[in-house]
Write an enzyme that holds these catalytic residues in place. Structure first.
Site, short mmCIF file in Angstrom:
data_model
loop_
_atom_site.label_atom_id
_atom_site.label_comp_id
_atom_site.label_asym_id
_atom_site.label_seq_id
_atom_site.Cartn_x
_atom_site.Cartn_y
_atom_site.Cartn_z
N LYS B 195 0.87 -1.15 0.00
CA LYS B 195 0.00 0.00 0.00
C LYS B 195 0.90 1.20 0.00
O LYS B 195 1.86 1.25 0.77
CB LYS B 195 -0.88 0.01 1.25
CG LYS B 195 -1.68 1.28 1.47
CD LYS B 195 -0.95 2.31 2.32
CE LYS B 195 -1.46 3.71 1.98
NZ LYS B 195 -0.77 4.77 2.72
N THR B 206 8.19 3.63 4.36
CA THR B 206 7.44 4.72 3.80
C THR B 206 6.13 4.25 3.23
O THR B 206 5.53 4.96 2.45
CB THR B 206 8.29 5.35 2.71
OG1 THR B 206 8.57 4.32 1.77
CG2 THR B 206 9.58 5.86 3.26
N GLU B 285 0.13 9.45 -5.69
CA GLU B 285 -0.99 10.38 -5.78
C GLU B 285 -0.73 11.40 -6.88
O GLU B 285 0.21 12.18 -6.80
CB GLU B 285 -1.18 11.10 -4.44
CG GLU B 285 -1.72 10.16 -3.37
CD GLU B 285 -1.64 10.74 -1.97
OE1 GLU B 285 -0.98 11.77 -1.78
OE2 GLU B 285 -2.24 10.13 -1.06
N ASN B 427 -4.12 16.06 -2.45
CA ASN B 427 -3.62 16.32 -1.10
C ASN B 427 -4.17 17.57 -0.45
O ASN B 427 -3.96 17.78 0.74
CB ASN B 427 -2.09 16.39 -1.13
CG ASN B 427 -1.50 15.01 -1.30
OD1 ASN B 427 -1.66 14.17 -0.42
ND2 ASN B 427 -0.87 14.78 -2.43
#
Lengths: 432, 432
Positions: B195, B206, B285, B427
């Site tokens: 993930k 991380t 992302e 974000n």
């Protein structure tokens, strides 16, 4: 509720410019001017012609009173390499500045710059070795030396002793506004301008800054006070954590006016450097919010400053700020990343964090409820620089983040900006 | 010209999932399962109910063959604190993983996690101290322990020995795709899932990575090889330079299959870790391009790796990549910033830089013309991950940047991503 326009901001661009005009008067012993020229870049076949502004700041007489801070970048531009030598010398007579091309990593960059300075000195007086040059813009291209030399007569004609404003405009690249700050130390004036909107990060020098004064302060004191003021102003801001190849902060004094004492001169420098550094952040490329992080209770100033920068440089903190998201977790993440990676010994249980004056973290866990979240959201929203209102500083508010490490007495305040669509847009295609 | 679909990419999302299904078979001695539950967050008054996936990986028998790498963040989540203790222990039986809430800086985070693990062990066998937990999601909120405990019977029912795919899906947050990689070492299988889509930076850990194997390799060798493989894979990627508070890479072996030798097992680990690390970046992302920077000719590997990361983390390099702008100057700026700030002794004249195989910098200046610029633009454009085609990896191409410092024999390759509007969008408002 419409945000109030504070005393440091202006109801229109025209009023902002009026305010700059009022403070832009040159100190005794200086003249300044700026001209525009167009050129065809050498390096790339058939690109569009470009416009360059060529500006100059000149002292009436050579001075031994000067100080400079230069970028630490290992690939400095030719102007930085030249300045490094000149700052060791005896006297300076002025600075020649161009935007559009940075003169970094270009073939014969130093030779081109020296040729220009010699030609400039031939018109102005003195030798080329008594002048600094400064360049900002595209990296890798050569200066259009013939076109620049051809513009020197009009540049000389443009020199006047009244105002720095044309030069403050002439050194801009993607800056939204010209930036001028001034303060008095008794009869002596401290006047400073800056170009800077991207590649803004620590370790001096991260932009072009010229500080002019007529204060009669001896050379060693001038250099010490300059270094001290740079350390707490231009070295404590970061727009994108990138330290440019070109940038410099140069202080020149004509020495024509007595100052009441070192303290009053220090005060004037600190106020001008500090305000101008914040102007640079508020003018950052695509800046939607100014963020100030104050770290207290650190074992030493270096830790406080580095932790503050780690927080304002975190992309996740920056995007949360852009979205007015009171995301305490990202502040904690960024602080924890820095403290862990740097092996700084801090007890998480002794740390407090607040945003906009609201305590959000203590004793190792969050201190948040829906009301507090709503209040912090409002604090962030009110600090937003409205993109429809960006022709003059919309206001002087910031997102205020405070960390107390509970581990000592040292503190530092750093300024940064959010990460917005505007930043990406501005930087994704710089040259078109 | 339409980009070709390479052998590692798939013409549709369904084909991508088919490929994962083919490689997702569990090694001998493991079962895995995943369930969904909904809950009302405790911490904030009347927020929306949220959905959580609770997943488990369980060994048939306790094993002493395990290894783990944990975040260096100074504010680790409760699962990391617990894992730090468990990894010192004798045996492990499995891992309980949830998404939605990270269990970081939450009141009674460790107590909540231990209570869950005890309840899980009571159903599965063994003691709570033989299980790890892992959590990812919002920081600062408490786990919904009662709802999670209520889901344990269905979680147990979901356990099966066939495939890891449900768990690979169950641990996702903002990931675009589930990520599964596998390789064989003789009869032994190495299977890994990850993930990770944000807060992706070095120094382990991380992201959440679980590597399962049935290879019979002794504990010390297993730990050494895990450490070596993490160092050149997960510790050499960066999406946004932020090291999370939560992340970990855990290797568990059932030890049921002989391996032909240490080398074949090392090869299997390196290929699985390397491919999965790249999957994480490609799934980052808002990632519009994957960027690989190879630094050669460094005095030591640490310098090569740190310089590579400085380049892929530079916001100005990242935005230039997003815009397909062959902006050599920004690579030079970022390299010079790192080399200058770290006081690394390198002669600018000995450095070469290429992009997409085209030499763009040598002997201290740019080596560029319009044709070369156009070719590099095409190289970047072809590496673009088309946002209209983002339901499966559009291709496996990257922007390839190479620096040779001419100062030694060491090298390192690091992977990063560009900085896009999508990253900001993703974000700027994470929680809504």
């Amino acid at each position: 509720m419409k945000p109030k326009i504070s005393s440091e901001c202006y109801a229109s661009e025209a009023e902002y410019i009026n305010a700059l005009e009022r403070r832009a008067g040159l100190p005794a012993g200086f003249s300044a001017g700026s001209v525009e020229l167009s050129f065809q870049p050498y390096e790339i076949n058939a690109p569009k012609p470009r416009v360059m502004r060529l500006s100059a700041i000149v002292l009436d007489e050579p001075t031994g009173l000067f100080a400079g801070s230069l970028t630490q970048n290992a690939f400095p531009g030719a102007p930085v390499t030249i300045a490094r030598r000149r700052l060791e010398g005896e006297t300076l007579r002025g600075v020649l500045v161009n935007n559009s091309i940075a003169n970094v990593c270009a073939r014969s960059g130093e030779k081109d710059a020296e040729e220009l300075l010699d030609a400039f000195a031939a018109r102005i007086g003195g030798s080329g070795r008594e002048f600094l040059c400064a360049s900002t813009g595209v990296i890798g291209w050569r200066l259009p030396v013939p076109e620049m030399k051809a513009a020197l007569p009009s540049l000389k004609k443009s020199l006047q002793t009244a105002t720095i404003l044309d030069v403050a405009r002439g050194i801009m690249t993607t800056d939204l506004f010209p930036k001028v700050r001034a303060a008095m130390a008794g009869e002596a004036k401290v006047l400073a301008i800056a170009k800077g909107a991207g590649m803004i990060e620590p370790n001096m020098a991260t932009m072009l800054v010229f500080i002019l004064t007529d204060a009669d302060v001896d050379r060693e004191t001038l250099r010490r006070l300059h270094r001290e003021a740079v350390a707490v102003s231009f070295n404590r801001i970061s727009v994108d954590s990138d330290q440019s190849t070109s940038d410099m902060a140069i202080l020149l004094s004509s020495g024509k006016k007595k100052v009441p004492g070192e303290d009053s001169f220090r005060e004037a420098l600190l106020s001008v450097y500090g305000a101008l550094a914040e102007d640079v952040v508020r003018n950052g490329e695509g800046t939607g919010h100014v963020i100030r992080t104050v770290v207290r209770g650190a074992a030493d100033t270096r830790t406080a400053e580095a932790l503050g920068k780690a927080i304002i440089n975190s992309p996740l903190v920056k995007t949360a700020a852009f979205g007015n998201d009171p995301n305490v977790g990202r502040i904690i993440m960024a602080a924890g990343d820095f403290l862990g990676t740097s092996k700084t010994n801090v007890d998480p249980g002794s740390i407090t964090v607040s945003i906009g004056g609201h305590l959000v973290f203590e004793k190792g866990s969050f201190s948040l409820d829906a009301d507090k979240e709503a209040q912090i959201f409002n604090h962030m929203k009110e600090a937003q620089l409205d993109p429809d209102n960006n022709r003059y500083p919309a206001h002087d508010r910031r997102i205020e983040i405070e960390l107390d490490l509970g581990a000592g007495e040292a503190s530092a305040a750093v300024l940064g900006s959010d990460l917005s669509y505007g930043y990406v847009r501005e930087n994704a295609d710089y040259r078109t």
